[in-house]
Design a protein around this motif. Structure first.
Motif, PDB file in Angstrom:
ATOM      1  N   ALA A  44      -4.279   0.346   2.785  1.00  0.00           N
ATOM      2  CA  ALA A  44      -4.107  -1.089   3.023  1.00  0.00           C
ATOM      3  C   ALA A  44      -5.423  -1.825   2.764  1.00  0.00           C
ATOM      4  O   ALA A  44      -5.416  -2.976   2.322  1.00  0.00           O
ATOM      5  N   ARG A  45      -6.532  -1.165   2.990  1.00  0.00           N
ATOM      6  CA  ARG A  45      -7.841  -1.781   2.756  1.00  0.00           C
ATOM      7  C   ARG A  45      -8.037  -2.124   1.274  1.00  0.00           C
ATOM      8  O   ARG A  45      -8.585  -3.157   0.929  1.00  0.00           O
ATOM      9  N   LYS A  46      -7.574  -1.264   0.371  1.00  0.00           N
ATOM     10  CA  LYS A  46      -7.693  -1.533  -1.062  1.00  0.00           C
ATOM     11  C   LYS A  46      -6.906  -2.789  -1.428  1.00  0.00           C
ATOM     12  O   LYS A  46      -7.375  -3.627  -2.189  1.00  0.00           O
ATOM     13  N   ILE A  47      -5.732  -2.954  -0.857  1.00  0.00           N
ATOM     14  CA  ILE A  47      -4.915  -4.134  -1.122  1.00  0.00           C
ATOM     15  C   ILE A  47      -5.606  -5.371  -0.556  1.00  0.00           C
ATOM     16  O   ILE A  47      -5.637  -6.427  -1.187  1.00  0.00           O
ATOM     17  N   GLN A  48      -6.190  -5.250   0.633  1.00  0.00           N
ATOM     18  CA  GLN A  48      -6.917  -6.375   1.224  1.00  0.00           C
ATOM     19  C   GLN A  48      -8.121  -6.759   0.367  1.00  0.00           C
ATOM     20  O   GLN A  48      -8.431  -7.939   0.221  1.00  0.00           O
ATOM     21  N   TYR A  49      -8.800  -5.777  -0.217  1.00  0.00           N
ATOM     22  CA  TYR A  49      -9.909  -6.075  -1.117  1.00  0.00           C
ATOM     23  C   TYR A  49      -9.413  -6.826  -2.355  1.00  0.00           C
ATOM     24  O   TYR A  49     -10.095  -7.695  -2.880  1.00  0.00           O
ATOM     25  N   ASP A  50      -8.219  -6.475  -2.837  1.00  0.00           N
ATOM     26  CA  ASP A  50      -7.665  -7.174  -3.988  1.00  0.00           C
ATOM     27  C   ASP A  50      -7.254  -8.598  -3.632  1.00  0.00           C
ATOM     28  O   ASP A  50      -7.174  -9.450  -4.508  1.00  0.00           O
ATOM     29  N   ILE A  51      -6.996  -8.853  -2.359  1.00  0.00           N
ATOM     30  CA  ILE A  51      -6.645 -10.200  -1.914  1.00  0.00           C
ATOM     31  C   ILE A  51      -7.902 -11.029  -1.647  1.00  0.00           C
ATOM     32  O   ILE A  51      -8.031 -12.154  -2.127  1.00  0.00           O
ATOM     33  N   LYS A  52      -8.839 -10.473  -0.876  1.00  0.00           N
ATOM     34  CA  LYS A  52     -10.010 -11.227  -0.432  1.00  0.00           C
ATOM     35  C   LYS A  52     -11.249 -11.004  -1.285  1.00  0.00           C
ATOM     36  O   LYS A  52     -12.180 -11.796  -1.235  1.00  0.00           O
ATOM     37  N   GLY A  53     -11.303  -9.917  -2.006  1.00  0.00           N
ATOM     38  CA  GLY A  53     -12.516  -9.546  -2.715  1.00  0.00           C
ATOM     39  C   GLY A  53     -13.261  -8.492  -1.908  1.00  0.00           C
ATOM     40  O   GLY A  53     -12.987  -8.282  -0.736  1.00  0.00           O
ATOM     41  N   ASN A  54     -14.204  -7.832  -2.522  1.00  0.00           N
ATOM     42  CA  ASN A  54     -14.964  -6.770  -1.873  1.00  0.00           C
ATOM     43  C   ASN A  54     -16.383  -7.265  -1.597  1.00  0.00           C
ATOM     44  O   ASN A  54     -17.170  -7.447  -2.526  1.00  0.00           O
ATOM     45  N   PRO A  55     -16.724  -7.482  -0.321  1.00  0.00           N
ATOM     46  CA  PRO A  55     -18.061  -8.021  -0.014  1.00  0.00           C
ATOM     47  C   PRO A  55     -19.195  -7.052  -0.358  1.00  0.00           C
ATOM     48  O   PRO A  55     -20.294  -7.489  -0.677  1.00  0.00           O
TER      49      PRO A  55
ATOM     50  N   ALA B 145       0.833  -1.207   0.000  1.00  0.00           N
ATOM     51  CA  ALA B 145       0.000   0.000   0.000  1.00  0.00           C
ATOM     52  C   ALA B 145       0.866   1.255   0.000  1.00  0.00           C
ATOM     53  O   ALA B 145       0.587   2.213  -0.723  1.00  0.00           O
ATOM     54  N   GLU B 146       1.926   1.249   0.796  1.00  0.00           N
ATOM     55  CA  GLU B 146       2.830   2.405   0.845  1.00  0.00           C
ATOM     56  C   GLU B 146       3.533   2.592  -0.496  1.00  0.00           C
ATOM     57  O   GLU B 146       3.710   3.720  -0.959  1.00  0.00           O
TER      58      GLU B 146
END
Length: 96
Positions: free
Chosen positions: A46-57, A39-40
């Protein structure tokens, strides 16, 4: 990255291949990137990267764009996958 047409070896990105160079000088965990480091590097949350990992509910998207390993509450992304993700993100951003 994809296979080159002239060789049988895979094209592997290295930190030296990036222009501008990567901001990360030393890895927190050798061989892996954390969500915060990616993210940095990209200037996103960091949330955008987590969405790219897990998907966006909220958008009901469950297809991951980035492969990561979950260790307790943290995600670790292998170097090769992280560098390819950063490269693709920068290339996409250059087009706009």
């Amino acid at each position: 990255m994809s296979n080159s047409l002239t060789t049988l070896e895979h094209n592997v990105l290295r930190p030296e291949d990036f222009d501008p160079p990567l901001k990360r000088k030393k890895a927190t965990i050798p061989g892996y990137w954390t969500v915060e480091e990616i993210a940095e590097e990209l200037g996103v949350t960091a949330r955008k990267i987590q969405y790219d990992i897990k998907g966006n509910p909220q958008l009901k998207k469950s297809s991951p764009k980035l492969k990561a390993y979950r260790i307790k509450l943290a995600f670790l992304v292998p170097d090769i996958d992280a560098l390819e993700y950063i490269w693709n993100y920068r290339e996409k951003k250059k087009k706009f």
